[in-house]
Design a protein around this motif. Structure first.
Motif, mmCIF file in Angstrom:
data_model
loop_
_atom_site.group_PDB
_atom_site.id
_atom_site.type_symbol
_atom_site.label_atom_id
_atom_site.label_comp_id
_atom_site.label_asym_id
_atom_site.label_seq_id
_atom_site.Cartn_x
_atom_site.Cartn_y
_atom_site.Cartn_z
ATOM 1 N N LYS A 141 -67.350 -2.390 44.707
ATOM 2 C CA LYS A 141 -67.127 -0.989 44.374
ATOM 3 C C LYS A 141 -68.287 -0.414 43.572
ATOM 4 N N ALA A 145 -70.599 2.620 44.824
ATOM 5 C CA ALA A 145 -70.740 3.828 44.011
ATOM 6 C C ALA A 145 -72.196 4.149 43.699
ATOM 7 N N GLN A 150 -70.375 10.092 46.589
ATOM 8 C CA GLN A 150 -68.958 10.408 46.722
ATOM 9 C C GLN A 150 -68.774 11.412 47.854
ATOM 10 N N ARG A 153 -68.039 7.738 51.039
ATOM 11 C CA ARG A 153 -67.669 6.318 50.876
ATOM 12 C C ARG A 153 -66.499 5.921 51.766
ATOM 13 N N ASP A 295 -61.402 10.443 51.292
ATOM 14 C CA ASP A 295 -62.514 11.212 50.726
ATOM 15 C C ASP A 295 -62.046 12.570 50.219
ATOM 16 N N SER A 298 -57.563 10.549 47.772
ATOM 17 C CA SER A 298 -57.060 9.178 47.870
ATOM 18 C C SER A 298 -55.613 9.096 47.385
ATOM 19 N N ILE A 351 -60.654 3.629 47.335
ATOM 20 C CA ILE A 351 -61.431 4.837 47.075
ATOM 21 C C ILE A 351 -60.991 5.497 45.775
ATOM 22 N N THR A 354 -62.685 3.584 43.003
ATOM 23 C CA THR A 354 -64.132 3.792 43.027
ATOM 24 C C THR A 354 -64.510 5.173 42.512
ATOM 25 N N ASP A 355 -63.796 6.202 42.973
ATOM 26 C CA ASP A 355 -64.134 7.581 42.628
ATOM 27 C C ASP A 355 -63.715 7.961 41.214
ATOM 28 N N ARG A 362 -65.846 0.843 35.715
ATOM 29 C CA ARG A 362 -65.456 0.537 37.099
ATOM 30 C C ARG A 362 -65.290 -0.958 37.342
ATOM 31 N N PRO A 415 -57.166 11.095 37.425
ATOM 32 C CA PRO A 415 -58.435 10.399 37.192
ATOM 33 C C PRO A 415 -58.396 9.586 35.907
#
Length: 418
Positions: A141, A145, A150, A153, A295, A298, A351, A354-355, A362, A415
């Motif tokens: 990941k 990244a 972004q 991915r 994308d 997620s 994802i 990762t995002d 991470r 997030p």
């Protein structure tokens, strides 16, 4: 065009060229490694191979737990080691190279040894292979990244999944239809050897990746307490783990569909062939689409796939509990839908993590979440007890409830923070 203008134009094009090149490298490496995963699948291929060489049943039963636990549980230690080092691609390549060597080893053992000795050696080689997979999984990941922007991915990883699934489809179809004659130990060992070659090729290709600089976090890595802090302090991360934990139902459920379909006297690759083909076809047809949806959102991917899984498992269980029988072709359709949901969960949780994580967190969050899920997967062995005592349909009811809860928790995902 002046020399200065030409240089500026070339400089402006270079980042885009690097992004496209990196995307291609990810596509080739992931396609090769995922195809290798299908060729050496412990749930089917290695189980058949171990039975064919006369390995004891208890060793055959150890294949999947050894593979899954070995890939997830070491990630805490791998992450603490890797996060003090610059770059990620060489660690992913090391992990792929270890898998390559162990796959070749397993193939040679199957060709030249038999009985319990061969079984023990294959399980040991699989344990080392799982550690290699752990290294690759922990670092991927971050590598993604820092090499693919972004918004691209999910498409890259999804396309790789679809390509690998297409090869897996051809693999399963050839075995179930007897294209190359009777399935023999030598033939299956050759496929495992090919898996080793593909892992090795993936490692070599991945070393050509162009990574952005990754900040060092040496000070943070000095304390175990700081490393585990997100499990206590970050409510968003806790919710993600809770969501992912319930959605492990998508990994638990397919074997119970098989149990309701294939009788005890029909446990052959030929009888399982249509279900294997359905699984591969679901992956090849949905991985890229799930990647594109991930994308965009997620979280939405996790919600939809969880609900689809809950519906498929619930319908299957309801049919059996209502006194009906699960015919082979009806089961093939249900397996197809169930595996589409499984691919959605895989894409969405990967994802999202990762995002929504940051450079400083991470790697650590990936290792922590995978370790917790490794423990959950061990706990999932209890579903086998439910199937043994009450029937596979009741295990599917539990999976349906878990998937629905996972989808519900996914609606609350936010997030994560540094």
């Amino acid at each position: 065009m002046t020399d200065v203008t030409k240089d500026m134009a070339e400089a402006g094009d270079k980042p885009e060229q690097n992004r496209n090149r990196n995307g291609l490298i990810h596509l080739l490496s992931l396609s090769a490694s995922k195809t290798a995963d299908a060729l050496i699948d412990p749930k089917l291929v290695l189980s058949w191979l171990m039975g064919a060489i006369g390995a004891p049943a208890y060793l055959i039963g150890a294949l999947v737990p050894v593979r899954e636990a070995g890939a997830l549980l070491p990630q805490l230690w791998v992450a603490r080691w890797v996060q003090t080092q610059p770059g990620r691609k060489r660690f992913w390549a090391i992990g792929a190279a270890v898998q390559s060597a162990m796959a070749v080893t397993i193939a040679l053992i199957a060709c030249f040894l038999s009985d319990a000795l061969a079984g023990w050696l294959i399980v040991a080689a699989l344990a080392v292979l799982a550690i290699g997979r752990s290294i690759a999984s922990t670092t991927y990941k971050d590598a993604l990244a820092h090499s693919v922007p972004q918004g691209r991915r999910g498409a890259v990883t999804g396309a790789a999944g679809s390509i690998a699934a297409a090869f897996g489809l051809a693999y399963g179809a050839s075995m179930s239809l007897g294209v190359f004659g009777d399935v023999s130990i030598t033939a299956v060992a050759a496929y495992v050897f090919l898996a080793g070659m593909l892992y090795g090729a993936a490692a070599l290709v991945f070393l050509r990746l162009q990574e952005d600089d990754i900040p060092e976090t040496r000070e943070e890595a000095q304390s175990w307490r700081a490393f585990f802090a997100p499990l206590v302090n970050d409510r968003a991360f806790q919710l993600f783990i809770l969501t992912r934990g319930f959605l492990t139902a998508t990994a638990f459920a397919p074997p119970f569909i098989v149990m309701l379909t294939v009788g005890a006297s029909e446990r052959s690759l030929t009888q399982l062939g249509p279900l294997v083909v359905a699984s591969a076809l679901a992956a090849s047809s949905s991985s890229f689409l799930w990647g594109k949806v991930s994308d965009v959102s997620s979280r939405l991917t996790l919600c939809i796939s969880g609900l689809v899984a809950a519906g498929a498992y619930g319908l299957t269980a309801a049919m059996v509990l209502g006194g009906g029988t699960l015919g082979l072709w009806w089961a093939v359709g249900l397996m197809f839908v169930a595996q589409i949901a499984y691919q959605g969960v895989r894409s969405g949780r990967s994802i999202f993590l990762t995002d929504m994580t940051r450079d400083k967190t991470r790697l650590r969050y990936t290792a922590l979440s995978n370790t917790v899920i490794g423990i959950v997967l061990f706990a999932g062995l209890g579903l086998g007890g439910v199937a043994q005592l009450a029937g596979a349909e009741y295990a599917l009811v539990i999976c349906a409830i878990m998937a629905a809860l996972g989808a519900s928790f996914a609606t609350r995902l936010t997030p994560m923070k540094d």
